[in-house]
Design an enzyme around this catalytic site. Sequence first.
Site, PDB file in Angstrom:
ATOM      1  NE  ARG A 175       9.392  -2.375   0.424  1.00  0.00           N
ATOM      2  CZ  ARG A 175       9.023  -2.778  -0.631  1.00  0.00           C
ATOM      3  NH1 ARG A 175       9.591  -3.422  -1.394  1.00  0.00           N
ATOM      4  NH2 ARG A 175       7.770  -2.058  -1.045  1.00  0.00           N
TER       5      ARG A 175
ATOM      6  CG  ASP B 125       9.392  -0.032   5.981  1.00  0.00           C
ATOM      7  OD1 ASP B 125       8.106  -0.356   5.549  1.00  0.00           O
ATOM      8  OD2 ASP B 125       9.636  -1.160   6.909  1.00  0.00           O
TER       9      ASP B 125
ATOM     10  CB  THR C  61      -4.556  -3.374  10.310  1.00  0.00           C
ATOM     11  OG1 THR C  61      -5.063  -3.492   8.872  1.00  0.00           O
ATOM     12  CG2 THR C  61      -4.319  -2.275  10.792  1.00  0.00           C
TER      13      THR C  61
ATOM     14  CB  THR D  72      -8.218  -2.621   6.469  1.00  0.00           C
ATOM     15  OG1 THR D  72      -8.002  -2.090   5.184  1.00  0.00           O
ATOM     16  CG2 THR D  72      -9.543  -2.892   6.780  1.00  0.00           C
TER      17      THR D  72
ATOM     18  CB  VAL E  27      -0.873   0.114   1.234  1.00  0.00           C
ATOM     19  CG1 VAL E  27      -1.725   1.237   1.204  1.00  0.00           C
ATOM     20  CG2 VAL E  27      -2.005  -1.109   1.201  1.00  0.00           C
TER      21      VAL E  27
ATOM     22  CB  CYS F 134      -8.305  -7.211   1.696  1.00  0.00           C
ATOM     23  SG  CYS F 134      -7.060  -5.821   1.966  1.00  0.00           S
TER      24      CYS F 134
END
Length: 417
Positions: free
Chosen positions: A34, A29, A80, A115, A11, A255
Site C-alpha cells: 500500500r 501503514d 474496527t 468507530t 478513512v 459501518c
Amino acid sequence: MKLAIIGLGYVGLPLAVEFGKRYETVGFDINATRIEELQRGIDRTLEVSQEELSAAKKLSFTTSIEDIRDATIYIVTVPTPIDAHKNPDLSPLIMASRTVGRVLKKGDIVIYESTVYPGCTEEVCVPELERESGLKFNEDFFCGYSPERINPGDKEHRLPTIKKVTSGSTPEVAKRVDELYKSIIPAGTHLAPSIKVAEAAKVIENAQRDINIAFVNELALIFDRLDIDTLEVLEAAGTKWNFLPFRPGLVGGHCIGVDPYYLAYKAKEVGYHPQVILSGRRTNDEMGLFVANKVVKLLIHKGHTVKGSKALVLGITFKENCPDIRNSRVIDVIQELREFGIEVDLYDPWADPAEVAHEYGLQLLSHQPDLSQYDSIILAVAHDQFKQMDLASLDPSRQVIFDIKGIWPKEMVDKRL
C-alpha cells in the site's frame, strides 16, 4: 506541528491528504505494498486521485515507526471489524495504540477516528498508550476522538464537505482538536462535550440507518408473501412529505453492518439487552438467505433442475460504483446457492480479483459474461455498468432474474427486492 496518520485505508488516506496540504504529515501503514503504491500516486480504493495526492505537498508515506517518532499529533484510523461471534474485534486498534505508545512523548495528542463503542478510547486505548509509553494520561499526553464519516465511492459527500464531530480529554485539548479539524474542513465542526458523547454519536448514526433498512427489509418479506411489489409500495408511500426513503437490500460494508454490534456489545456489558438493535441486525443478516431461497423456488417453478444449474451473480462490492468488498453480504447469497448445488459465476468490474480471492475464496470472471448462458441471474449491486447492460439476450420465460437493486425494467425480471 507534525501529524502522523496511522492507517491509510478509506478513512486515513483522505485525511492524510487534506492535512498534508497544510501541515507536515506522515501517513503510516504496516502494508508495504500500500505504501509503495501511494508513493507512486496510486490509490487502489479510488477515494483519492493522483492529482489530489500530488497536491498534498507536505505529505509523505512510510512503514517505519522511526519516521513518526517526531510527530506531535497522532491520528488513528484503523479498521474496527467484528469477529465470527459478532463481537468487536479491537485487535487492530490495540496494535495501533501500542505502536503510537512506543513513540509517544510528553505533550503529544492522540486522536482516534475508528468507530468504537462509548468508552472504548479511555477504557481500552488509553491503558495501552500508558503501558507502552510510561506516560500518564491527561498529565503527560492527551487524547481526542473525532469519528470518521467517510462514505466510500461518494464523490459529492467527501471529507471537506462533511461536518466533523470533535472531542478531547480535557477542555483545552478539545478546543485544540476542534481547531485542528476546522482548519481543513470548510463544512465546519461540532465540538462534543466529551469523548464518550462523540463515540456514541458515531455508533448510533449507522445503527439508526440499520434499523430503518431492517424495517423496509421486513416489509419486503411480508409483501413477498402477499404478492405485492415492495418498490411500488414504497413509491406510493413516498408521496407523503415525511416518509423516509429507505430501500430494501443487502446490508454490508464497514459501518452499517458492523457498528450496531459495537453498541449492542457495550449495552450488554452494562446489563441491558438491546432488543430493537439486534432484531434489526437479524433481519438484515437474513436477507441473503431469502434472496437465494427465492431464486431456488423460482427455478423449480420454471421447470429447472436446481442441482447443477448455472447462476450468475452481478456484483460483490458492498455498494455501487466502489471497489470496497468489506463485509459484503452478497457472499451470503452465493454460499446459499452453492448449498443447493448451483454452479455460481461472479462478475464485478469494480472489485479487485486478488482481493476477492483472498477475502472470500472466489474467482471473478475476467470479462462481461453472456447473460443467455445462465439459468438464473442475480443483480446484487447497482454499478453503472449493470444499469447500462444490453438485456436483449435475456429470456424471462426461461431464466430466473432477481433484481435485488430494482434497476432493470420490471417486465424483464421475476423478482425485485
